[in-house]
Motif scaffolding. Structure first.
Motif, short mmCIF file in Angstrom:
data_model
loop_
_atom_site.label_atom_id
_atom_site.label_comp_id
_atom_site.label_asym_id
_atom_site.label_seq_id
_atom_site.Cartn_x
_atom_site.Cartn_y
_atom_site.Cartn_z
N TYR A 257 10.42 -5.51 11.57
CA TYR A 257 8.98 -5.62 11.29
C TYR A 257 8.36 -6.53 12.34
O TYR A 257 8.89 -7.62 12.63
CB TYR A 257 8.74 -6.22 9.90
N TRP A 258 7.21 -6.09 12.87
CA TRP A 258 6.57 -6.85 13.94
C TRP A 258 5.05 -6.89 13.75
O TRP A 258 4.46 -5.96 13.21
CB TRP A 258 6.82 -6.19 15.29
N THR A 259 4.45 -7.97 14.25
CA THR A 259 3.02 -8.02 14.46
C THR A 259 2.79 -8.08 15.97
O THR A 259 3.69 -8.44 16.73
CB THR A 259 2.38 -9.25 13.78
N TYR B 58 6.47 -1.31 12.03
CA TYR B 58 7.85 -1.48 11.57
C TYR B 58 8.64 -0.19 11.69
O TYR B 58 8.10 0.89 11.86
CB TYR B 58 7.90 -2.02 10.14
N THR C 127 8.16 -10.50 12.31
CA THR C 127 7.59 -11.26 11.21
C THR C 127 8.66 -12.16 10.59
O THR C 127 9.85 -11.99 10.87
CB THR C 127 7.05 -10.32 10.12
N THR D 136 -2.80 -5.37 12.75
CA THR D 136 -1.76 -4.36 12.96
C THR D 136 -0.37 -4.85 12.55
O THR D 136 0.05 -5.95 12.92
CB THR D 136 -1.72 -3.93 14.44
N LEU D 137 0.33 -4.03 11.80
CA LEU D 137 1.73 -4.23 11.44
C LEU D 137 2.50 -3.02 11.93
O LEU D 137 2.10 -1.87 11.70
CB LEU D 137 1.89 -4.37 9.93
N LEU E 165 0.87 -8.48 4.87
CA LEU E 165 2.16 -9.07 5.20
C LEU E 165 2.80 -9.72 3.98
O LEU E 165 4.01 -9.63 3.77
CB LEU E 165 1.99 -10.11 6.32
N THR F 299 3.01 2.41 11.57
CA THR F 299 2.01 1.49 12.07
C THR F 299 0.87 1.41 11.06
O THR F 299 0.28 2.44 10.71
CB THR F 299 1.46 1.94 13.44
N SER G 158 11.23 -10.02 8.62
CA SER G 158 11.99 -8.97 9.30
C SER G 158 13.49 -9.29 9.28
O SER G 158 13.88 -10.45 9.47
CB SER G 158 11.54 -8.83 10.75
N LEU H 173 -4.86 -8.56 6.84
CA LEU H 173 -3.50 -8.51 7.41
C LEU H 173 -2.59 -9.51 6.72
O LEU H 173 -1.43 -9.19 6.40
CB LEU H 173 -3.54 -8.80 8.92
#
Length: 258
Positions: free
Chosen positions: A184-186, A200, A130, A197-198, A163, A151, A133, A159
């Motif tokens: 942190y990722w999507t 991290y 993200t 969905t997130l 975020l 998650t 991140s 979403l």
């Protein structure tokens, strides 16, 4: 050109310069892959040995970056979690193709599986960092360090709001309460549930430290106010019921992040 026209042109040029300067970050194509292996019964130690002695080195040989390897603190399913990164999704596919054809890998796999397969199931998720991140930096920490994989499944249409709450409040508050933000990722947009969905990773000094940090975080008036405001804007909870999953993990001895 009169003064007004000159100033307008100057402002436009400055704005365009800023836009161009920001473009590379927006176009970052780095692909992260979270892989979960379920070891066959009695084979987890052999799986670790294969990664330690062969697989990690071969991943590097074929252009993959080893980010981290972990096992859950409670691990009845004999899971191994790990994250790799690649310059792009296309680079990922080419690296894996070359890896699977590598004679050294074929030999290592055959030797390790003389008495049966080491892995009974594999799960794979493709991720992108993200904009909030931190830079992913695999580093060594203390001997009691615990990583927490979290998650979140956002409620319908929320979403973006979720975020935004992390971007403006949560990440900073985690730091305030002695949690280290690792990444942190999507999900890659082509995957199921990518729109909600997130994923991290946090780092804690220990399991007890994790529990203490989250207790103080949840009691923080700043967090309470941010949560209430975000849920008012989102029309309710930003996550679905039971939509927050947490796995406490210990890094392996061969993990770059540990």
């Amino acid at each position: 050109m009169n003064r007004r026209s000159f100033l307008a042109a100057t402002v436009t040029a400055a704005a365009l310069t800023n836009f161009v300067a920001a473009a590379p970050a927006a176009l970052d194509q780095t692909c992260y892959e979270l892989r979960v292996y379920y070891a066959a019964e009695g084979k987890l130690d052999a799986l670790h040995s294969r990664f330690r002695d062969h697989t990690c080195t071969l991943f590097t040989k074929h252009g993959m970056t080893n980010v981290g390897y972990w096992v859950p603190l409670e691990n009845p399913d004999r899971k191994l979690y790990y994250i790799l990164s690649y310059p792009s999704r296309d680079a990922r596919d080419k690296s894996w193709e070359a890896f699977l054809k590598d004679e050294d890998w074929k030999k290592a796999a055959a030797e390790s599986e003389k008495n049966g397969k080491l892995v009974s199931k594999i799960e794979s998720t493709f991720l992108h960092t993200t904009d909030f991140s931190p830079v992913i930096k695999p580093e060594k920490h203390g001997p009691t360090t615990v990583y927490e994989l979290r998650t979140y499944t956002a409620s319908p249409g929320n979403l973006t709001n979720l975020l935004d709450r992390f971007r403006k409040h949560t990440v900073e508050l985690f730091t305030k309460h002695k949690m280290t933000n690792f990444g942190y990722w999507t999900m890659d947009e082509k995957q199921t549930d990518a729109d909600k969905t997130l994923v991290y990773l946090l780092i804690h000094d220990s399991k007890a430290a994790c529990e203490a940090s989250f207790k103080s975080f949840r009691e923080d008036p700043v967090w309470i106010a941010a949560k209430e405001a975000s849920e008012k804007a989102g029309g309710g909870s930003l996550t679905v019921k039971d939509g927050v999953k947490s796995v406490l993990m210990s890094p392996t001895d061969y993990s770059p992040a540990r």
